[in-house]
Each structure stands twice: as structure tokens, then as C-alpha cells.
Design a protein around this motif. Structure first.
Motif, PDB file in Angstrom:
ATOM      1  N   ASN A   1      26.688  27.242  32.059  1.00 32.83           N
ATOM      2  CA  ASN A   1      26.569  28.314  32.613  1.00 32.83           C
ATOM      3  C   ASN A   1      27.865  28.847  32.128  1.00 32.83           C
ATOM      4  N   ASP A   2      27.360  30.124  30.983  1.00 39.19           N
ATOM      5  CA  ASP A   2      28.024  30.777  30.042  1.00 39.19           C
ATOM      6  C   ASP A   2      28.745  32.050  30.449  1.00 39.19           C
ATOM      7  N   PHE A   3      29.834  31.828  29.723  1.00 38.39           N
ATOM      8  CA  PHE A   3      30.895  33.418  30.431  1.00 38.39           C
ATOM      9  C   PHE A   3      31.624  33.875  29.466  1.00 38.39           C
ATOM     10  N   VAL A   4      31.678  35.129  29.285  1.00 43.49           N
ATOM     11  CA  VAL A   4      32.242  36.079  27.809  1.00 43.49           C
ATOM     12  C   VAL A   4      33.544  36.017  28.912  1.00 43.49           C
ATOM     13  N   VAL A   5      34.813  35.547  27.590  1.00 35.29           N
ATOM     14  CA  VAL A   5      36.504  35.169  28.626  1.00 35.29           C
ATOM     15  C   VAL A   5      37.379  36.216  27.044  1.00 35.29           C
ATOM     16  N   LEU A   6      38.189  36.870  28.298  1.00 29.09           N
ATOM     17  CA  LEU A   6      39.222  37.587  27.197  1.00 29.09           C
ATOM     18  C   LEU A   6      40.325  37.994  28.362  1.00 29.09           C
ATOM     19  N   ASP A   7      41.445  37.817  27.331  1.00 23.56           N
ATOM     20  CA  ASP A   7      43.367  37.112  27.312  1.00 23.56           C
ATOM     21  C   ASP A   7      43.451  38.399  27.879  1.00 23.56           C
ATOM     22  N   ASN A   8      43.961  38.829  29.822  1.00 27.03           N
ATOM     23  CA  ASN A   8      44.504  40.089  29.898  1.00 27.03           C
ATOM     24  C   ASN A   8      45.765  39.823  30.479  1.00 27.03           C
ATOM     25  N   ARG A   9      46.152  38.990  29.982  1.00 24.29           N
ATOM     26  CA  ARG A   9      47.872  38.710  30.133  1.00 24.29           C
ATOM     27  C   ARG A   9      48.742  39.450  30.110  1.00 24.29           C
ATOM     28  N   GLU A  10      48.623  40.629  29.404  1.00 29.16           N
ATOM     29  CA  GLU A  10      48.830  41.867  28.968  1.00 29.16           C
ATOM     30  C   GLU A  10      49.041  43.123  30.016  1.00 29.16           C
ATOM     31  N   GLY A  11      47.580  43.184  30.818  1.00 26.03           N
ATOM     32  CA  GLY A  11      47.671  43.717  31.800  1.00 26.03           C
ATOM     33  C   GLY A  11      46.650  45.211  31.527  1.00 26.03           C
ATOM     34  N   ARG A  12      46.059  45.046  29.871  1.00 21.07           N
ATOM     35  CA  ARG A  12      45.636  46.152  29.416  1.00 21.07           C
ATOM     36  C   ARG A  12      44.119  46.816  30.040  1.00 21.07           C
ATOM     37  N   LEU A  13      43.492  45.643  30.734  1.00 19.44           N
ATOM     38  CA  LEU A  13      42.055  46.012  31.204  1.00 19.44           C
ATOM     39  C   LEU A  13      42.118  45.725  33.243  1.00 19.44           C
ATOM     40  N   SER A  14      42.437  46.610  33.443  1.00 19.80           N
ATOM     41  CA  SER A  14      42.209  47.344  34.741  1.00 19.80           C
ATOM     42  C   SER A  14      41.106  46.462  35.452  1.00 19.80           C
ATOM     43  N   GLY A  15      41.043  46.550  36.953  1.00 24.06           N
ATOM     44  CA  GLY A  15      39.764  45.726  37.853  1.00 24.06           C
ATOM     45  C   GLY A  15      38.778  46.990  36.867  1.00 24.06           C
ATOM     46  N   ALA A  16      38.691  48.198  37.182  1.00 23.51           N
ATOM     47  CA  ALA A  16      37.662  48.663  37.221  1.00 23.51           C
ATOM     48  C   ALA A  16      36.665  48.282  35.872  1.00 23.51           C
ATOM     49  N   ASP A  17      38.209  48.517  34.461  1.00 21.87           N
ATOM     50  CA  ASP A  17      38.123  48.122  32.753  1.00 21.87           C
ATOM     51  C   ASP A  17      36.207  46.652  33.033  1.00 21.87           C
ATOM     52  N   LEU A  18      37.765  45.715  33.800  1.00 18.90           N
ATOM     53  CA  LEU A  18      36.385  44.241  33.885  1.00 18.90           C
ATOM     54  C   LEU A  18      35.133  44.362  34.256  1.00 18.90           C
ATOM     55  N   ARG A  19      35.220  44.794  35.703  1.00 21.15           N
ATOM     56  CA  ARG A  19      34.218  45.226  36.593  1.00 21.15           C
ATOM     57  C   ARG A  19      33.094  45.817  34.975  1.00 21.15           C
ATOM     58  N   SER A  20      32.961  47.030  34.476  1.00 23.34           N
ATOM     59  CA  SER A  20      32.006  47.697  33.532  1.00 23.34           C
ATOM     60  C   SER A  20      32.365  46.543  32.375  1.00 23.34           C
ATOM     61  N   ALA A  21      33.067  46.157  32.196  1.00 21.49           N
ATOM     62  CA  ALA A  21      32.839  44.769  31.167  1.00 21.49           C
ATOM     63  C   ALA A  21      31.763  43.757  31.189  1.00 21.49           C
ATOM     64  N   ALA A  22      31.869  43.680  32.291  1.00 21.26           N
ATOM     65  CA  ALA A  22      30.827  42.572  32.501  1.00 21.26           C
ATOM     66  C   ALA A  22      29.308  42.820  32.705  1.00 21.26           C
ATOM     67  N   VAL A  23      29.482  44.079  32.763  1.00 24.33           N
ATOM     68  CA  VAL A  23      28.072  44.877  33.195  1.00 24.33           C
ATOM     69  C   VAL A  23      26.987  44.863  32.031  1.00 24.33           C
ATOM     70  N   ALA A  24      28.558  45.626  30.433  1.00 24.96           N
ATOM     71  CA  ALA A  24      28.185  45.571  29.749  1.00 24.96           C
ATOM     72  C   ALA A  24      27.741  44.841  28.767  1.00 24.96           C
ATOM     73  N   LEU A  25      28.770  43.571  29.032  1.00 24.61           N
ATOM     74  CA  LEU A  25      29.085  43.010  27.577  1.00 24.61           C
ATOM     75  C   LEU A  25      27.651  41.044  28.631  1.00 24.61           C
ATOM     76  N   CYS A  26      27.567  41.163  29.550  1.00 26.14           N
ATOM     77  CA  CYS A  26      26.420  40.010  29.633  1.00 26.14           C
ATOM     78  C   CYS A  26      25.099  40.285  29.876  1.00 26.14           C
ATOM     79  N   ARG A  27      24.796  41.090  29.447  1.00 25.04           N
ATOM     80  CA  ARG A  27      23.117  42.042  29.036  1.00 25.04           C
ATOM     81  C   ARG A  27      22.789  40.910  27.799  1.00 25.04           C
ATOM     82  N   ARG A  28      21.964  40.017  28.074  1.00 22.20           N
ATOM     83  CA  ARG A  28      21.324  39.671  26.710  1.00 22.20           C
ATOM     84  C   ARG A  28      20.725  40.434  26.095  1.00 22.20           C
TER      85      ARG A  28
END
Length: 275
Positions: A12-39
Motif C-alpha cells: 500500500n504505497d504513498f508519497v510523503v511530504l513534510d509539511n511541518r512548516e505549513g507551506r502547503l494548504s489543504g487545497a495544495d495537498l488535494r491537488s498534489a495527491a491527484v497529480a502525484l499519485c498518477r502512475r
């Protein structure tokens, strides 16, 4: 450019981003998931996870499905993220982190990670009922283990195409499951273990493993098939072991989930990966 890690728990595989500095909003993370999870077109994964700061725990886990929807919890994802946090020095073992479904405690013994999943509500589950899909009548169990799970119980083995078709039909049965559900096909093995394959809501396909699904399968195995915990749940991507402690009134069960994890790769995401 953004740094990333690729991890998996029993496939069960995942891309992990360190967002502890809060640079990415929830909307950023949603769009990143769609873009980055494309095989093939990008890194490819079942989902995207982000580590964020929080109070009262070592970190906050956020998880997004490949379709961009935010999930409450993922057992294999949480195990893989705990391994990542341990190896990166974000938290020591045991660690505690917040998910959308509550607080999780993880013990890391590389490559294994065990999660204390807390209590699973059985009083709110569905037992002793059947549903019909793909021309087959299935006894099923419905439980919420962080996310909703429908476990289809059968001693028959089905092809991947059949499981996709049936899984998709059941997942969208709004009358039974208004919020949708992960759909797991569970089959007893001669060894006493249980084979399980899950059609995951949000991924909208079969996955190699589903940790919360393994917990739901183990509970169903004890209560319907009279199996004895701990139960080894064999997924296509590997085996998870589930320990259970039932309340005296069987209204709930405390669950622990243990299995392998792997850190696969780290690198830098270029702008083209997001487009």
C-alpha cells in the motif's frame, strides 16, 4: 521544487511530504495527491500523506486518496508514516500522532510497525445480514475502523475483474452505505489465516493491502467464523497480524495492527510533476 519520500506498508504505497512548516494548504495537498499519485505520468501511489505540527502529540498525519479526497485514517499508511517519522528523527518509538479519526500510538521495530488502533465500535456495526452483488449473495459485516468497511465473507476465490466489479457496486450502494465504504473480500485459508483483498474508496481500485480492512476482517473472522485472535490477514502485498481484546459485553474491541513497512525512495519533485 519540493522534497518527497516514497513509502509503503505491504504494498500500500504513498508519497510523503513534510509539511511541518505549513507551506502547503489543504487545497495544495488535494491537488498534489491527484497529480502525484498518477502512475506512469508521475511518481504513482495509492495516496499522499503529509506530516504536520500539532499539540499534544508528536505530529499530525493527513492522508489524501488518489482522487484528492481526504481520508480519516489508513492503517498501512499510518504504519508507513510512523516508520518514516522514526527514520527521519521526527519522533521516537513509541510515538503518538493525530489522525482525522483520533489519536494513534505506534511502536517501530524496523521493518515492522505495530499500531494501537484503539477501540473499534461493534455496537454500531452491521452483522448477520447479506447483500447481493455480481449475481452472488454475500454474508457481510460492516464496521467503521477509522473509515467505513464492508467485509464480504466467502470461501470462493474471485478474479480481480470480478472483485473490481463487485467492489465498485457495493462501494456505491448509497442505501446501505451513505458515505460509501471500502469493500474487502475475505476467504478462510487451510492454514487458519484469512486471505483478503480490498477495493478502496478514494483509490477506486483494488490495492495490494489495506490495514484498517485487515482489522475489520479480523473482527469479522472472530465474530462470524469463530476464529481465534491473533489473526494473520494475508493481502496480495503481504501479511498483517491483528490482535484483539473484546469488551466483556462485545460492544467494542481494542485492536493492534502489525506488519512490514519500507522506505522506497526520496528525491525532489519538479514543477512538471504537478501539472
Amino acid at each position: 521544487m519540493v522534497d518527497f519520500f516514497k513509502v509503503h506498508g505491504n504494498g500500500n504505497d504513498f508519497v510523503v511530504l513534510d509539511n511541518r512548516e505549513g507551506r502547503l494548504s489543504g487545497a495544495d495537498l488535494r491537488s498534489a495527491a491527484v497529480a502525484l499519485c498518477r502512475r506512469r505520468a508521475s511518481i504513482g501511489a495509492d495516496g499522499l500523506m503529509a506530516v504536520e505540527r500539532t499539540e499534544g502529540a508528536d505530529f499530525r498525519m493527513r492522508i489524501f486518496n488518489a482522487d484528492g479526497s481526504e481520508a480519516e485514517m489508513c492503517g498501512n499508511g499510518a504504519r508507513a508514516l510512523a516508520r518514516y517519522a522514526y527514520e527521519r528523527g521526527i519522533a521516537s518509538s513509541p510515538m503518538r500522532f493525530i489522525t482525522e479519526s483520533g489519536l494513534i500510538e505506534a511502536t517501530v521495530e524496523p521493518p515492522f510497525v505495530e499500531l494501537d488502533m484503539g477501540r473499534v465500535d461493534l455496537a454500531g456495526g452491521i452483522f448477520g445480514r447479506s447483500l447481493r452483488a455480481g449475481g452472488v449473495e454475500f454474508p457481510f459485516v460492516f464496521l467503521t475502523v477509522g473509515v467505513p468497511h464492508c467485509v464480504l465473507l466467502s470461501d470462493e476465490e474471485y478474479s480481480e475483474n470480478a472483485m473490481r466489479e463487485i467492489g465498485r457496486t457495493v462501494r456505491y450502494d448509497a442505501e446501505l452505505f451513505p458515505e460509501g465504504a471500502n469493500v474487502t473480500f475475505a476467504r478462510r485459508l487451510p492454514s487458519g489465516d484469512v486471505a483478503a483483498v480490498t477495493y478502496e474508496r478514494g483509490v477506486e481500485d483494488l490495492t495490494d493491502s489495506c490495514g484498517t480492512g485487515c482489522v475489520a476482517v479480523a473482527v469479522a473472522g472472530v465474530l462470524v467464523w469463530s476464529l481465534c485472535a491473533p489473526i494473520r490477514v494475508v493481502n496480495p502485498g503481504g501479511t498483517n497480524t491483528v490482535r484483539l481484546e473484546f469488551a466483556s459485553d462485545n460492544a467494542s474491541a481494542r485492536a493492534w495492527l502489525r506488519g512490514r513497512t519500507a522506505l522506497v525512495a526520496s528525491g525532489t519533485l519538479f514543477e512538471e510533476a504537478w501539472s
